[in-house]
Scaffold this motif. Structure first.
Motif, PDB file in Angstrom:
ATOM      1  N   HIS A   2       0.825  -1.196   0.000  1.00 21.86           N
ATOM      2  CA  HIS A   2       0.000   0.000   0.000  1.00 21.86           C
ATOM      3  C   HIS A   2       0.867   1.258   0.000  1.00 21.86           C
ATOM      4  CE1 HIS A   2      -2.950  -3.000   1.248  1.00 21.86           C
ATOM      5  NE2 HIS A   2      -3.860  -2.161   0.759  1.00 21.86           N
ATOM      6  N   LYS A   3       1.989   1.169   0.677  1.00 17.62           N
ATOM      7  CA  LYS A   3       2.888   2.317   0.754  1.00 17.62           C
ATOM      8  C   LYS A   3       3.399   2.707  -0.639  1.00 17.62           C
ATOM      9  CE  LYS A   3       6.880   3.926   3.296  1.00 17.62           C
ATOM     10  NZ  LYS A   3       7.920   3.606   4.259  1.00 17.62           N
ATOM     11  N   ILE A   4       3.722   1.713  -1.438  1.00 17.04           N
ATOM     12  CA  ILE A   4       4.213   1.965  -2.800  1.00 17.04           C
ATOM     13  C   ILE A   4       3.113   2.577  -3.660  1.00 17.04           C
ATOM     14  CG2 ILE A   4       5.070   0.856  -4.897  1.00 17.04           C
ATOM     15  CD1 ILE A   4       6.460  -1.191  -3.083  1.00 17.04           C
ATOM     16  N   PHE A   6       0.494   4.350  -2.696  1.00 18.29           N
ATOM     17  CA  PHE A   6       0.254   5.742  -2.285  1.00 18.29           C
ATOM     18  C   PHE A   6       1.367   6.661  -2.763  1.00 18.29           C
ATOM     19  CE2 PHE A   6      -2.436   3.743   1.121  1.00 18.29           C
ATOM     20  CZ  PHE A   6      -3.636   4.183   0.581  1.00 18.29           C
ATOM     21  N   GLN A   7       2.611   6.164  -2.773  1.00 15.32           N
ATOM     22  CA  GLN A   7       3.740   6.963  -3.273  1.00 15.32           C
ATOM     23  C   GLN A   7       3.557   7.269  -4.755  1.00 15.32           C
ATOM     24  OE1 GLN A   7       6.339   8.316  -1.634  1.00 15.32           O
ATOM     25  NE2 GLN A   7       7.142   9.160  -3.539  1.00 15.32           N
ATOM     26  N   ILE A   8       3.131   6.280  -5.512  1.00 14.68           N
ATOM     27  CA  ILE A   8       2.896   6.466  -6.949  1.00 14.68           C
ATOM     28  C   ILE A   8       1.780   7.487  -7.172  1.00 14.68           C
ATOM     29  CG2 ILE A   8       2.056   5.323  -9.042  1.00 14.68           C
ATOM     30  CD1 ILE A   8       3.500   2.781  -8.032  1.00 14.68           C
ATOM     31  N   ARG A  10       0.798   9.903  -5.148  1.00 15.01           N
ATOM     32  CA  ARG A  10       1.255  11.239  -4.729  1.00 15.01           C
ATOM     33  C   ARG A  10       2.193  11.861  -5.757  1.00 15.01           C
ATOM     34  NH1 ARG A  10       2.152   9.567   1.014  1.00 15.01           N
ATOM     35  NH2 ARG A  10       3.825   8.536  -0.026  1.00 15.01           N
ATOM     36  N   THR A  11       3.089  11.048  -6.317  1.00 17.89           N
ATOM     37  CA  THR A  11       4.095  11.557  -7.248  1.00 17.89           C
ATOM     38  C   THR A  11       3.480  11.926  -8.589  1.00 17.89           C
ATOM     39  OG1 THR A  11       5.726  10.135  -6.195  1.00 17.89           O
ATOM     40  CG2 THR A  11       6.310  11.046  -8.331  1.00 17.89           C
TER      41      THR A  11
END
Length: 170
Positions: A2-4, A6-8, A10-11
């Motif tokens: 999930h962290k990955i 959300f990073q995608i 956001r970026t």
């Protein structure tokens, strides 16, 4: 995981802008060659390609001629499956002993007037293989050659120049 994700999110997407559209993407040198071939030929040209024992480097450049960048079919130049339908024989590689008879038969099957273009350093001079128990060496040792296109491998532009030089000889 999930962290990955959300990073995608956001970026966002970060890519370069696409290049501007160019309707004529060929180089000026390729454009000049196309014009010269069309002026010289005035008709279609059928090429029969024979790999007499090459490493396939020259074949990759020959295949590049069929891409939209060089567009040899747009010039009326096509590859023929049968030597009986060909005007020009394009030979790559040093002539291996087991290919010598097949190359001679292919050459004999092409109707007159026939042209032969030896491609690459191996086809022109035997390359690093030279003449040995397994190799006849250059193409001219097996059949008559009209034009030699050196290079390891020659560029598609050099191949077009060689084809044009052969056609102009007739």
């Amino acid at each position: 995981m999930h962290k990955i994700i959300f990073q995608i999110l956001r970026t966002g997407i970060r890519t370069e802008a696409p290049p501007p559209a160019n309707p004529d993407y060929r180089t000026p040198e390729a454009q000049q060659l196309h014009a010269a071939i069309l002026d010289c030929l005035g008709r279609a040209l059928a090429i029969r390609h024979v790999d007499a024992g090459s490493c396939n480097g020259c074949e990759l450049e020959i295949h590049a001629l069929n891409t939209p960048q060089y567009n040899i079919e747009g010039l009326g130049i096509k590859f023929a499956a049968s030597p009986r339908h060909a005007d020009l024989l394009l030979v790559t590689g040093p002539v291996a002993r087991h290919m010598e008879e097949a190359l001679k038969r292919t050459y004999d099957a092409i109707p007159e007037p026939k042209l032969v273009v030896a491609v690459g350093d191996c086809g022109c001079s035997g390359g690093i293989f030279g003449e040995s128990y397994a190799s006849c060496g250059r193409v001219a040792n097996a059949i008559p050659v009209d034009v030699a296109v050196p290079g390891c491998p020659p560029t598609p532009i050099q191949l077009l120049q060689g084809i044009l030089a052969a056609v102009r000889k007739t």
